[in-house]
Design a protein around this motif. Structure first.
Motif, mmCIF file in Angstrom:
data_model
loop_
_atom_site.group_PDB
_atom_site.id
_atom_site.type_symbol
_atom_site.label_atom_id
_atom_site.label_comp_id
_atom_site.label_asym_id
_atom_site.label_seq_id
_atom_site.Cartn_x
_atom_site.Cartn_y
_atom_site.Cartn_z
ATOM 1 N N UNK A 1 0.130 8.917 5.583
ATOM 2 C CA UNK A 1 -1.199 9.501 5.797
ATOM 3 C C UNK A 1 -1.977 9.594 4.480
ATOM 4 N N UNK A 2 -1.320 10.088 3.437
ATOM 5 C CA UNK A 2 -1.996 10.230 2.139
ATOM 6 C C UNK A 2 -2.455 8.878 1.601
ATOM 7 N N UNK A 3 -1.635 7.862 1.765
ATOM 8 C CA UNK A 3 -2.011 6.525 1.289
ATOM 9 C C UNK A 3 -3.183 5.962 2.085
ATOM 10 N N UNK A 4 -3.195 6.177 3.390
ATOM 11 C CA UNK A 4 -4.299 5.678 4.224
ATOM 12 C C UNK A 4 -5.609 6.385 3.910
ATOM 13 N N UNK A 5 -5.520 7.656 3.526
ATOM 14 C CA UNK A 5 -6.725 8.443 3.267
ATOM 15 C C UNK A 5 -7.187 8.386 1.812
ATOM 16 N N UNK A 6 -6.402 7.779 0.955
ATOM 17 C CA UNK A 6 -6.778 7.705 -0.463
ATOM 18 C C UNK A 6 -7.921 6.709 -0.628
ATOM 19 N N UNK A 7 -9.030 7.166 -1.194
ATOM 20 C CA UNK A 7 -10.195 6.301 -1.356
ATOM 21 C C UNK A 7 -10.219 5.601 -2.709
ATOM 22 N N UNK A 8 -9.776 6.276 -3.750
ATOM 23 C CA UNK A 8 -9.735 5.649 -5.067
ATOM 24 C C UNK A 8 -8.438 4.856 -5.190
ATOM 25 N N UNK A 9 -8.404 3.897 -6.080
ATOM 26 C CA UNK A 9 -7.192 3.130 -6.378
ATOM 27 C C UNK A 9 -6.654 2.432 -5.118
ATOM 28 N N UNK A 10 -7.577 1.870 -4.333
ATOM 29 C CA UNK A 10 -7.242 1.308 -3.021
ATOM 30 C C UNK A 10 -6.208 0.182 -3.103
ATOM 31 N N UNK A 11 -6.324 -0.698 -4.089
ATOM 32 C CA UNK A 11 -5.399 -1.831 -4.192
ATOM 33 C C UNK A 11 -3.958 -1.336 -4.333
ATOM 34 N N UNK A 12 -3.749 -0.342 -5.159
ATOM 35 C CA UNK A 12 -2.405 0.193 -5.350
ATOM 36 C C UNK A 12 -1.936 0.959 -4.114
ATOM 37 N N UNK A 13 -2.836 1.697 -3.481
ATOM 38 C CA UNK A 13 -2.470 2.408 -2.253
ATOM 39 C C UNK A 13 -2.034 1.412 -1.180
ATOM 40 N N UNK A 14 -2.727 0.288 -1.074
ATOM 41 C CA UNK A 14 -2.340 -0.741 -0.106
ATOM 42 C C UNK A 14 -0.965 -1.336 -0.432
ATOM 43 N N UNK A 15 -0.672 -1.501 -1.709
ATOM 44 C CA UNK A 15 0.642 -2.009 -2.111
ATOM 45 C C UNK A 15 1.740 -1.023 -1.705
ATOM 46 N N UNK A 16 1.483 0.264 -1.871
ATOM 47 C CA UNK A 16 2.468 1.259 -1.463
ATOM 48 C C UNK A 16 2.600 1.328 0.053
ATOM 49 N N UNK A 17 1.493 1.150 0.760
ATOM 50 C CA UNK A 17 1.579 1.085 2.227
ATOM 51 C C UNK A 17 2.451 -0.083 2.661
#
Length: 112
Positions: A83-99
């Motif tokens: 949930x936190x990764x999906x809702x994170x707006x900044x640093x999207x490229x890295x959040x997508x990698x973690x997803x």
């Protein structure tokens, strides 16, 4: 550990008793990326650093054993990280990698 031998920017070999026993990456969050994309040149956000730690805890022993065994606390942590990764707006490229990193666990064990 007897020595750290720098072999590239932010990468070192770890030597103990004359043998290479591993390697280290100074700032792993900086290099998070999907597939063959270039890493973002900006430093990772504090939330990305925190979520990287959380995701690694969930997919390595002993955390992954708890996820696979269906431990409610571990599954709640998995759900919260997703949930936190999906809702994170900044640093999207890295959040997508973690997803991408946790997506199989979410699909296989995160049926909430």
């Amino acid at each position: 550990m007897d020595a750290r031998i720098g072999i590239a920017l932010d990468v070192a070999l770890l030597v103990q008793h004359g043998n290479v026993v591993g390697w280290s990456l100074t700032d792993p969050g900086r290099y998070l990326t999907t597939a063959y994309a270039e890493p973002d040149p900006n430093p990772p956000s504090p939330s990305t650093r925190r979520l990287l730690t959380e995701c690694l805890d969930l997919i390595t022993t002993p955390g992954v054993d708890d996820v696979v065994d269906g431990d409610p606390a571990a599954l709640a942590r998995l759900q919260a990280a997703d949930k936190a990764l999906r809702e994170q707006h900044q640093d999207r490229q890295r959040a997508d990698a973690l997803l991408d990193l946790i997506s199989t666990y979410v699909q296989d064990y995160g049926n909430w």
